[in-house]
Write a protein that holds these residues in place. Structure first.
Motif, mmCIF file in Angstrom:
data_model
loop_
_atom_site.group_PDB
_atom_site.id
_atom_site.type_symbol
_atom_site.label_atom_id
_atom_site.label_comp_id
_atom_site.label_asym_id
_atom_site.label_seq_id
_atom_site.Cartn_x
_atom_site.Cartn_y
_atom_site.Cartn_z
ATOM 1 N N UNK A 68 19.308 -30.379 -14.262
ATOM 2 C CA UNK A 68 19.220 -29.644 -12.998
ATOM 3 C C UNK A 68 20.462 -28.807 -12.746
ATOM 4 N N UNK A 69 21.524 -29.039 -13.546
ATOM 5 C CA UNK A 69 22.771 -28.293 -13.403
ATOM 6 C C UNK A 69 22.755 -27.042 -14.265
ATOM 7 N N UNK A 70 22.318 -27.174 -15.517
ATOM 8 C CA UNK A 70 22.256 -26.049 -16.456
ATOM 9 C C UNK A 70 21.221 -26.356 -17.529
ATOM 10 N N UNK A 71 20.853 -25.327 -18.283
ATOM 11 C CA UNK A 71 19.797 -25.486 -19.278
ATOM 12 C C UNK A 71 20.191 -26.372 -20.451
ATOM 13 N N UNK A 72 21.480 -26.431 -20.757
ATOM 14 C CA UNK A 72 21.917 -27.276 -21.861
ATOM 15 C C UNK A 72 23.093 -28.128 -21.405
ATOM 16 N N UNK A 73 23.331 -29.232 -22.109
ATOM 17 C CA UNK A 73 24.312 -30.223 -21.678
ATOM 18 C C UNK A 73 25.738 -29.682 -21.689
ATOM 19 N N UNK A 74 26.065 -28.844 -22.648
ATOM 20 C CA UNK A 74 27.418 -28.282 -22.722
ATOM 21 C C UNK A 74 27.671 -27.366 -21.526
ATOM 22 N N UNK A 75 26.721 -26.507 -21.211
ATOM 23 C CA UNK A 75 26.871 -25.627 -20.052
ATOM 24 C C UNK A 75 26.952 -26.440 -18.766
ATOM 25 N N UNK A 76 26.183 -27.512 -18.697
ATOM 26 C CA UNK A 76 26.233 -28.378 -17.518
ATOM 27 C C UNK A 76 27.613 -28.997 -17.363
ATOM 28 N N UNK A 77 28.190 -29.483 -18.467
ATOM 29 C CA UNK A 77 29.522 -30.087 -18.415
ATOM 30 C C UNK A 77 30.557 -29.068 -17.943
ATOM 31 N N UNK A 78 30.470 -27.842 -18.451
ATOM 32 C CA UNK A 78 31.396 -26.792 -18.007
ATOM 33 C C UNK A 78 31.215 -26.496 -16.515
ATOM 34 N N UNK A 79 29.972 -26.429 -16.072
ATOM 35 C CA UNK A 79 29.692 -26.127 -14.666
ATOM 36 C C UNK A 79 30.239 -27.207 -13.756
ATOM 37 N N UNK A 80 30.070 -28.468 -14.131
ATOM 38 C CA UNK A 80 30.596 -29.561 -13.318
ATOM 39 C C UNK A 80 32.113 -29.481 -13.214
ATOM 40 N N UNK A 81 32.774 -29.197 -14.314
ATOM 41 C CA UNK A 81 34.227 -29.049 -14.293
ATOM 42 C C UNK A 81 34.637 -27.871 -13.399
ATOM 43 N N UNK A 82 33.946 -26.742 -13.543
ATOM 44 C CA UNK A 82 34.283 -25.558 -12.746
ATOM 45 C C UNK A 82 34.124 -25.830 -11.259
ATOM 46 N N UNK A 83 33.073 -26.543 -10.903
ATOM 47 C CA UNK A 83 32.847 -26.869 -9.495
ATOM 48 C C UNK A 83 33.950 -27.761 -8.964
ATOM 49 N N UNK A 84 34.322 -28.787 -9.726
ATOM 50 C CA UNK A 84 35.385 -29.677 -9.295
ATOM 51 C C UNK A 84 36.700 -28.955 -9.093
ATOM 52 N N UNK A 85 37.044 -28.071 -10.018
ATOM 53 C CA UNK A 85 38.283 -27.300 -9.898
ATOM 54 C C UNK A 85 38.266 -26.421 -8.646
ATOM 55 N N UNK A 86 37.133 -25.732 -8.429
ATOM 56 C CA UNK A 86 37.036 -24.838 -7.268
ATOM 57 C C UNK A 86 37.101 -25.608 -5.953
ATOM 58 N N UNK A 87 36.368 -26.695 -5.855
ATOM 59 C CA UNK A 87 36.343 -27.457 -4.610
ATOM 60 C C UNK A 87 37.725 -28.009 -4.273
ATOM 61 N N UNK A 88 38.445 -28.517 -5.265
ATOM 62 C CA UNK A 88 39.788 -29.042 -5.016
ATOM 63 C C UNK A 88 40.731 -27.917 -4.591
ATOM 64 N N UNK A 89 40.586 -26.757 -5.213
ATOM 65 C CA UNK A 89 41.422 -25.616 -4.841
ATOM 66 C C UNK A 89 41.148 -25.202 -3.401
ATOM 67 N N UNK A 90 39.872 -25.149 -3.014
ATOM 68 C CA UNK A 90 39.507 -24.700 -1.674
ATOM 69 C C UNK A 90 39.825 -25.738 -0.602
ATOM 70 N N UNK A 91 39.626 -27.011 -0.903
ATOM 71 C CA UNK A 91 39.718 -28.039 0.130
ATOM 72 C C UNK A 91 41.054 -28.766 0.161
ATOM 73 N N UNK A 92 41.828 -28.680 -0.914
ATOM 74 C CA UNK A 92 43.089 -29.425 -0.950
ATOM 75 C C UNK A 92 44.248 -28.626 -1.534
ATOM 76 N N UNK A 93 44.016 -27.366 -1.860
ATOM 77 C CA UNK A 93 45.060 -26.450 -2.344
ATOM 78 C C UNK A 93 45.694 -26.866 -3.659
ATOM 79 N N UNK A 94 45.068 -27.770 -4.391
ATOM 80 C CA UNK A 94 45.635 -28.249 -5.655
ATOM 81 C C UNK A 94 45.009 -27.498 -6.825
ATOM 82 N N UNK A 95 45.834 -27.084 -7.763
ATOM 83 C CA UNK A 95 45.376 -26.455 -8.990
ATOM 84 C C UNK A 95 45.390 -27.500 -10.100
ATOM 85 N N UNK A 104 32.479 -32.474 -25.586
ATOM 86 C CA UNK A 104 31.586 -33.473 -26.187
ATOM 87 C C UNK A 104 31.731 -34.816 -25.469
ATOM 88 N N UNK A 105 32.956 -35.172 -25.086
ATOM 89 C CA UNK A 105 33.167 -36.425 -24.357
ATOM 90 C C UNK A 105 32.443 -36.393 -23.011
#
Length: 385
Positions: A247-274, A234-235
């Motif tokens: 443009x990210x997802x059909x609803x705001x909650x799904x969009x928020x989850x998608x943004x978080x998932x993308x950030x986690x994946x990109x950091x894992x791939x590009x900087x090896x941080x979990x 909600x925050x």
């Protein structure tokens, strides 16, 4: 000291600098004057006072705090003309002229115009060829432009070279693709530090630029399960509510989850941080201006990195030739010296972070997030939400 180099509308504090910026920029015509056997003392100088530019029909944009460049777009009978674009020579080659031009194009487009015109010298390198590189082409002089052409003739501008009219169509394309960037921050011994990447020159977007880890949203990110509380979601929904999360997802909650998932994946791939997703803090949203072959709608997160966690951040991406921790104030300084390239969003964020000074102040801000289009920003630091 130059700060906050994103573009913004001129305000009262900028007006006293406008004419001096134009005079300083025009000194480049001294060499051209000598080559043509003309005394530079005959150069007509500023075409209008700052007060006239600010009060007349059209709009006035500036770059820098204090202002070191400006773009004045004049409304002539319902047609928009880029009447002046000037940047102080000591901050030349930092991309401010290009950023001002793209912002002027974007503002004109958002106002409902499909064409921006200008008058310029055809053969002067920083005039006609510069604009041609940004999609402007020479066109016949329209009849409604006659008063401006007559003013040029009264000033004798043709003595310095052939004057032409150029125009560029304005279209909101290509469609920006949603992306995420994560800004890792820590308190260093000498001040706030960020983990950044130095992009390789072969990239087709942001080549040779210094960036934060991140990238575009993939299909898998929309399906990824991110374990966070409903309260945190909600925050995040509230933080991104003014952005185009549709443009990210059909609803705001799904969009928020998608943004978080993308950030986690990109950091894992590009900087090896979990990362623990609950540590990602919504921070900013920038949309690449028109006039760029690839455009992105980038959602920025802050992630605090505690003492002892630095070793988990490593250089693991082939998109960059180096990754390192650097003091944010130093990153701004090397950019001003031309030793590093920061795109306008990165530069504005770096300057804002440097002004806040430490990690606690950054995390306390929780800024109001509004989409920055055309690199047209507000004075920073931004207000808290």
């Amino acid at each position: 000291m130059l700060r906050f180099t994103a573009i913004r509308y001129a305000d009262a504090a900028d007006l006293e600098l406008i004419e001096d910026i134009e005079r300083a920029a025009d000194i480049r015509f001294a060499t051209l004057s000598a080559a043509r056997g003309i005394s530079y003392d005959e150069w007509p100088g500023p075409g209008a006072s700052a007060a006239e530019r600010a009060s007349g029909p059209g709009f006035l944009l500036v770059a820098g705090q204090p202002a070191v460049g400006f773009a004045h777009v004049l409304d002539v009978g319902g047609h928009l003309v880029l009447e002046q674009l000037s940047v102080r020579p000591e901050v030349g080659r930092l991309g401010l002229g290009t950023a001002l031009l793209r912002a002027a194009m974007g503002v004109a487009m958002d106002a409902g115009h499909d064409l921006l015109l200008l008058r310029t010298f055809a053969e002067v390198a920083w005039n006609g060829p510069f604009y041609a590189g940004h999609g402007f082409t020479e066109v016949p002089d329209p009849t409604w432009l006659a008063p401006l052409i007559a003013a040029e003739e009264r000033d004798g501008l043709s003595r310095w070279g052939r004057r032409i009219t150029m125009a560029r169509p304005l279209r909101d394309e290509p469609l920006p693709r949603p992306a995420v960037s994560v800004i890792p921050l820590r308190d260093g011994a000498a001040g706030l530090e960020a983990f950044v990447q130095y992009r390789v020159g072969t990239m087709d977007f942001a080549a040779n630029a210094v960036v934060f880890p991140g990238g575009r949203i993939d299909a898998a990110d929309r399906l990824a399960r991110v374990d966070v509380s409903d309260e945190l979601l909600r925050e995040h929904v509230s933080a991104w509510r003014a952005t185009d999360v549709g443009s990210v997802a059909d609803d705001a909650v799904s969009a928020a989850r998608t943004l978080l998932a993308t950030g986690l994946r990109e950091v894992r791939e590009e900087a090896a941080a979990e990362l623990d997703p609950s540590r990602l803090v919504p921070w900013d949203n920038w949309v690449t201006p028109i006039g760029v072959p690839k455009r992105f709608d980038v959602y920025f997160f802050i992630v605090p990195v505690s003492a002892g966690e630095e070793a988990s951040w490593r250089h693991t991406t082939t998109e960059a030739h180096d990754s390192r921790w650097i003091r944010v104030a130093d990153l701004a300084a090397v950019t001003d010296r031309g030793e590093a390239l920061l795109l306008p969003p990165t530069r504005a964020i770096v300057d804002e972070l440097a002004s806040l000074g430490d990690l606690a102040s950054v995390l306390a801000l929780r800024p109001v997030i509004r989409p920055v289009r055309h690199d047209l920003d507000v004075r920073r630091p931004r207000p808290s939400r």
